[in-house]
Design an enzyme around this catalytic site. Sequence first.
Site, short mmCIF file in Angstrom:
data_model
loop_
_atom_site.label_atom_id
_atom_site.label_comp_id
_atom_site.label_asym_id
_atom_site.label_seq_id
_atom_site.Cartn_x
_atom_site.Cartn_y
_atom_site.Cartn_z
N CYS B 159 0.80 -1.24 0.00
CA CYS B 159 0.00 0.00 0.00
C CYS B 159 0.83 1.28 0.00
O CYS B 159 0.26 2.37 -0.04
CB CYS B 159 -0.97 -0.03 1.17
SG CYS B 159 -2.05 -1.49 1.11
N HIS B 293 -1.86 8.28 6.19
CA HIS B 293 -2.21 6.99 5.58
C HIS B 293 -3.61 6.59 6.03
O HIS B 293 -4.38 6.10 5.23
CB HIS B 293 -1.18 5.93 5.97
CG HIS B 293 -1.37 4.64 5.25
ND1 HIS B 293 -1.35 4.55 3.87
CD2 HIS B 293 -1.62 3.38 5.70
CE1 HIS B 293 -1.56 3.30 3.51
NE2 HIS B 293 -1.74 2.56 4.59
N HIS B 330 -9.65 2.61 0.55
CA HIS B 330 -8.21 2.29 0.54
C HIS B 330 -7.87 1.71 -0.83
O HIS B 330 -8.22 0.57 -1.14
CB HIS B 330 -7.91 1.28 1.64
CG HIS B 330 -6.45 1.08 1.87
ND1 HIS B 330 -5.47 1.53 1.00
CD2 HIS B 330 -5.77 0.47 2.89
CE1 HIS B 330 -4.29 1.20 1.46
NE2 HIS B 330 -4.44 0.56 2.61
#
Lengths: 303, 400
Positions: B159, B293, B330
């Site tokens: 990610c 994040h 996400h």
Amino acid sequence: MTAVVITGSGLVRETAPPDAGPGAWFDPVPLLGRRGWKYLTLATRYLLGATHLAVNDAGLDPAGFPDESMGVVVGTNFAALPVFSRITRIVVSEGPEMISPAEAPNFSVNIPASTISMRYGMRAFNITLTNPMVAGLESVLTLSMAIRQRRARLGVAGATEERPDNRRIYEGACCFVMEPVDEVTRREAVAKATVAGGWCRFSPPGNGLRALRDPLSRLIGQSGDDVCYAVAADGDIDSRLDELCQQTADRMGIRMRRMGEVDGRYVSVSPMLHLAEQIAAGQHGLVLAASGHGHVAALRLTR
Amino acid sequence: MGMREFYHCSMKRVVITGLGVTSCLGTDLETYWAALLSAQSAPLVVTDGNARIENELVYAIRGDAPPSPPPGIGLLGRSSQFAITAARSAFRDAGLDPDGYTGAGIAVGTGFGDTGLYEDAVAGHPMPSGDDAYPFKVSSVLACEFGFTGPTTSISTACSASAYGVSLAADLIRAGEADIMLAGGTDAYAQTGGACFKRMGALDSEVCRPFDARREGTVFGEGAAMMILESEDHARARGRLTDYGAVEGAGWSCDGYHPTAPDEGGRHIVRAMRDALADAAVAPGDVGCVVPHGTGTPLNDAVEGKALGEVFGDGPGSPCVYSLKAMVGHTAGAAGAFALLTGALIIKHGMVPANVKLREPDLSCGVTLHTDGPRPLPVSRVLINAYAFGGNNITVVIGR
């Protein structure tokens, strides 16, 4: 500019034709011990094995360095595909609740590289590269750049591959310990090769490798000496690369001598094997890797 | 901790001259920005007929016809499709005809790549073979699409992949390897990734709500965010300096702690933020906004919130925090690029959109999210965090 050198190599690979099941050739116990690897994928085990050998070969004690001073860069193409495909089949046939919780994180292709950081406390950074065929060579180039930028004092660059269902590749992993020359002097280690330069480019269909002429000339023309070279390629780009090397050498008035056979069987690990062989033989030269799509990477070693 | 000293091959400034997005909020910048200003978004219920997954929530993309595969490419996965569409938009936004810049390079981050083709194969579609068999061939697809011959790289640090892509692209420009780089990230919904997150108890059953006290985990999104990076000299020479800012610095780190959980002490994400500030030669007070994040995963948000407090303090001078994943979900390997693209838009517009209202902000995270309307950006500089499995962390600072 800081010179970056290779001080240790580690290699594990399947040598017989890959007719047996994945991993049948590899005994993890001598390299990884009896415990702690059961839930790791084969690609991760291979990579840890190669790292162990490279660190020992370099005479490096990672515990003697601050963890934020050591980085990791790994190239791979298929490391996660076998477990990804296995989990996909479970999801389709049985549902997510049947996935092994211990196996679940392994769907992510950066887990092999991350495991090196966990095992060896190498926490400057951890990068996984995945360009077809050339990702291994790129790992050496990327770590070299990061060390020169002082993002790490030293680190491990490597590649690992595990055989997926749909491709008859050879398995293995290869790693190098890399550090700046002043670090080698400080810890009285032996520099086995210097990373003298390299690049990763693309040659689109129909380009005929024209775009590679100038970067290749710059790379092999650095010393003006004769150069030995090896190629790891996938598909018919190999013969065109060979031709390009010879034409470039003729134009520059130097001699380029090819080493070994073309070997793309180990995918991203293939060019790393050529590097390891050149280092072991003391025949420092050029290693090229190329994918059928048109990725081409080159790395030049000197003594 | 002292300021770390970085060394770059040159002091070239790397500017952002074009942006392109393919997202659940829209596929053009105006629509995307307007959607962010609305502070309204919700995931779709995805019925995956190929898998035994019920009621999966995804900030999914619906609609547009996929682009055709470029010459040299057979099967085109959805991640590659998103990347092509976003990259074309980025070139238009930059006023660049890719045909005239064949020496340009590519640095693309992706967590899943085109592994969706393998999921399709299990459901009876053709199994990828030959060159198509490479799961992470997005960079190949983009290079074939635009005919580029410059440095080309594919990063898959889960990610944080695309933020690393942007950082490496900036490094390659500074090193003189290219004047122009197409950089960013892409990821499509992957049933296998979603199922693994579900098995690990890391998905939220309602909505992506980072820093909410009732957060249960994340909700996946999908899409691509691409940017054109150029040396400032090159952009100036073609009269195309923009208001998006420059890539001023990056800090890399790794927890090396656990395959999926962050180091609870947050030492290494603090280091990444401080290294990025040092690389950019700016102080915490020089940052106007942070795009964290912030995934909605309970432990991750708590650790990041504490780390932000350690770097920036919690006084009146601390920067705005914009929680992007509450809007787009996400987006996995594309998440860092989405945050960077959004940061560039925040700099351009000089304002930070309001955050999605939380039902119950988690005060223990120490993160204050403004929800009462957009805020002016007091300093034209945004700090972006991207973290990943394995603790593969990065912070990037952009500004002007």
